[in-house]
Design a protein around this motif. Sequence first.
Motif, PDB file in Angstrom:
ATOM      1  N   CYS A  27       0.838  -1.203   0.000  1.00 22.60           N
ATOM      2  CA  CYS A  27       0.000   0.000   0.000  1.00 22.60           C
ATOM      3  C   CYS A  27       0.874   1.254   0.000  1.00 22.60           C
ATOM      4  O   CYS A  27       0.654   2.185  -0.785  1.00 22.60           O
ATOM      5  CB  CYS A  27      -0.919  -0.013   1.228  1.00 22.60           C
ATOM      6  N   SER A  60      -4.246  -3.609  -1.214  1.00 20.95           N
ATOM      7  CA  SER A  60      -3.421  -3.667  -0.006  1.00 20.95           C
ATOM      8  C   SER A  60      -3.963  -2.651   0.998  1.00 20.95           C
ATOM      9  O   SER A  60      -4.758  -1.788   0.652  1.00 20.95           O
ATOM     10  CB  SER A  60      -1.947  -3.433  -0.324  1.00 20.95           C
ATOM     11  N   LYS A  61      -3.528  -2.772   2.250  1.00 16.10           N
ATOM     12  CA  LYS A  61      -4.220  -2.038   3.309  1.00 16.10           C
ATOM     13  C   LYS A  61      -3.368  -1.019   4.044  1.00 16.10           C
ATOM     14  O   LYS A  61      -2.154  -1.133   4.124  1.00 16.10           O
ATOM     15  CB  LYS A  61      -4.759  -3.034   4.334  1.00 16.10           C
ATOM     16  N   SER A  79      -8.517  -0.160   2.096  1.00 17.27           N
ATOM     17  CA  SER A  79      -7.810  -0.837   1.010  1.00 17.27           C
ATOM     18  C   SER A  79      -7.552   0.134  -0.123  1.00 17.27           C
ATOM     19  O   SER A  79      -8.446   0.895  -0.506  1.00 17.27           O
ATOM     20  CB  SER A  79      -8.639  -1.999   0.456  1.00 17.27           C
TER      21      SER A  79
END
Length: 156
Positions: free
Chosen positions: A66, A145-146, A141
Amino acid sequence: MSKSLIVDALEASVTEVISTFTGQKPEIGKSFIRKEIESLGEVSAILGLTGKGFTGTFVVTFEKECLFDIVAALFGTRPETINDETRDAAGEMANMICGAFRRRFEKQGISLQSSTPAIVSGENHTLDILCKSQRLVIPFSVNGSKLFVEFCLDKK
């Protein structure tokens, strides 16, 4: 201030900052409460909060992918490793998200000041949280991805 007002302010702040700098609207996950000190990603920016009658902590933790996506959107090149540039970007993003949140919080009559972000990185790093209370966590998200925002306030 109610939990829903805090959640709304956190969600709006992350959405504002991430969409402004990456052109993407993050997907908002279900909020939850936690007390654990283990991080939820590889890079965390931790800001202390103070206000009249309150102390607290504001943490933005990024999964590596991320953060790399955000850095690529900001600078045009995707990093391959967590380095000074990616850690600095994590701190700046956290600073902007926290600032947007504090502006929204101030509209509810609560003024908070924040510290300069402390950056911690590495797999399974721990967070030094000063709150005695549980933390509200909201996952977001971006491209699958976070990033996670954790927030808590304790009365002085």
